[in-house]
Design an enzyme around this catalytic site. Structure first.
Site: not given
Length: 562
Positions: A127, A238, A443, A503
């Site tokens: 990209g 997008d 449900e 932690d």
């Protein structure tokens, strides 16, 4: 049937649907319209709860520069909370802030990531900011995808921070998972779910078009993901076949929506103005500079159109030509390609591509459309008595666990590969009648078909215990956590990964402050009493030193606790 004018004939072949530029696991293409800042408030990462603020630390993206210590690799410290000042009279049940599962880590040297992961030289995608590579966790052996971002090439830090924040909030079977975020002096590393089945775009190129049933199976997953993120007031902006990946190469592989770089918050009755997206799929109202969540429905309608015929509704020789046609919003169903496609399918496309976005169909209503109902019945999964009994037993077992073990199992369920949950994933989807990617108790009751009133009351209480983040719903990871095969809890690497989430400063013990860092009271972020936190610690703290070390944690997880 369709309100759109029938004067825009198809221009011929699918012109430049995607300019192949070595990409595209991350989904960046040359045809993507240049991004700009939203008119919505900029979101950056806060130390504890990732709340909204406007200050930008230009030196570090995920962590404040003060977090840098002398050690080579250091986790972000938990917030310093004074337990003694908390209200001792509160008797509240703590909930899990699940955004804490996604760990953020500063790397002191540029080669430290390779001590944790074995990076493949082959690029899954490329990209504008960097590359995506396959990586193997050296401790667990799990395969992941790592998006490597060159910080020098980032021209919009706020957009990247918003992408990370939004992905940390996602928990849906068809939305790519973000597992970890690392940062060194030069790069940012996003550790993501690995998808090996390729892009939906490539399947379109290979097959040309899909049957209505195959199209339904794809669109069902897309609409479910949109219903989920829209309910959280998040829009993708997008959506396109290049940003939809198959998990694997099997015929029934689920899909994953990726690349949330253009995603934004959009509250109800609030409009956005930024012009972002990709020409073939961009909604006309985005080009006009005033839009809302339904811009994603338009993009989905374009995808459905392409799946059924093999070419886009708005085609052209170049981007300018395409955008002119999008602005008009006129398309046709050419009889050469559409004569065998059902009227119901065409009607749904027209409702998705309604030019007036205020009248465009809402994503939550699509599941009740005639075309959807027809195919939903074909794909109905029956929950038989054996499976119903098996699930109830699993829920009872989960209910009996101590609080920290429930949370740790939730962390493990989030991190595990989807293939580990093939059966339970299908069960979750069968329970999800309205297709919004989350379950209500109603449900689950409907599917389990429990008729005895006394059992119903018990089951209701059990199901409430599955809701570890306190949002009133059973999310995907919560459901998987309750169904997890506990034999995996004996694996040291699996338990260590879960321990690391609690932690926060990496010193080998879980303190009260660190526990508070991942807990909240429902959605109100109210404090707990001193007694509540101490009791949670005491459930695991075998030597009564006020902390939980890894040995105590592992004994609890593996069932060896005395």
């Amino acid at each position: 049937m369709c309100e759109h004018k029938a004067n825009n004939k198809n221009d011929g072949e699918f012109v430049n649907l995607k300019e192949k530029n070595e990409n595209n696991h991350c989904g960046n293409t040359k045809s993507t319209i240049a991004d700009c800042d939203d008119d919505y408030s900029i979101i950056t990462l806060c130390t504890k709860c990732l709340s909204t603020k406007t200050e930008v630390n230009k030196n570090k993206i995920i962590l404040d520069s003060k977090a840098l210590k002398d050690s080579r690799t250091k986790r972000r410290s938990s917030v310093n909370i004074n337990i003694d000042i908390l209200n001792n009279n509160l008797n509240l049940s703590p909930y899990f802030d699940r955004s804490q599962i996604v760990q953020e880590t500063i790397l002191m040297n540029n080669d430290d990531l390779e001590k944790l992961y074995e990076l493949d030289k082959y690029k899954l995608g490329k990209g504008s900011y960097g590359n995506v590579v396959k990586a193997i966790n050296k401790k667990t052996g799990q395969a992941k995808a790592i998006k490597i971002i060159d910080k020098k090439r980032i021209n919009n830090i706020e957009r990247l921070k918003r992408e990370i924040l939004i992905m940390k909030q996602m928990d849906h079977p068809n939305i790519i998972k973000l597992y970890e975020v690392y940062e060194d002096n030069e790069k940012l590393y996003l550790v993501l779910e690995l998808c090996t089945g390729g892009e939906l775009f490539d399947k379109i190129v290979k097959h040309g078009s899909f049957s209505e049933y195959e199209t339904y199976k794809i669109m069902k997953q897309i609409f479910s993901a949109l219903a989920y993120c829209h309910s959280k007031n998040i829009i993708h902006r997008d959506l396109k076949p290049e940003n939809i990946l198959y998990v694997d190469s099997s015929d029934d592989s689920p899909i994953q929506i990726i690349d949330w770089g253009f995603a934004s918050k959009c509250m109800n009755n609030h409009n956005l103005k930024s012009v972002v997206g990709t020409p073939y799929y961009i909604a006309p109202e985005i080009l006009k500079g005033k839009y809302d969540k339904k811009c994603d429905i338009w993009s989905s309608g374009v995808i459905m159109y392409i799946l059924l015929c093999g070419y886009p509704p708005f085609n052209g020789k170049n981007n300018d030509d395409i955008l002119k046609k999008v602005k008009k919003g006129e398309f046709v169903f050419d009889s050469n390609y559409w004569s065998k496609i059902s009227l119901d399918a065409k009607e749904l496309i027209c409702e998705c591509l309604n030019y007036n976005y205020k009248e465009r169909i809402d994503v939550h209503k699509i599941v009740n459309h005639k075309w959807f109902i027809k195919f939903k019945n074909y794909n109905h999964i029956t929950i038989n008595k054996h499976l119903s009994k098996e699930l109830i037993e699993k829920f009872k077992k989960f209910h009996k666990l101590c609080k920290i073990k429930k949370l740790a199992i939730t962390c493990i369920a989030y991190q595990l590969n989807k293939k580990k949950f093939g059966k339970m994933k299908k069960t979750f989807e069968a329970f999800d009648h309205n297709g919004d990617g989350v379950l209500t108790i109603s449900e689950i009751f409907q599917c389990l078909k429990v008729g005895d009133n006394e059992i119903d009351r018990d089951l209701y209480y059990l199901l409430k215990q599955l809701d570890t983040d306190g949002n009133g719903l059973i999310d995907y990871t919560e459901f998987l956590a309750a169904c997890l095969d506990h034999s995996i809890l004996e694996q040291d690497a699996v338990c260590r990964n879960a321990f690391k989430i609690f932690d926060a400063n990496g010193d080998g013990i879980i303190t009260k402050d660190e526990l508070l860092n991942v807990l909240s009271f429902s959605n109100d972020q109210m404090p707990f009493s001193k007694e509540i936190i101490e009791n949670v610690i005491k459930e695991v703290d075998a030597n009564n030193d006020g902390y939980i070390d890894y040995d105590e944690f592992y004994k609890m997880m593996s069932g060896r606790q005395s």
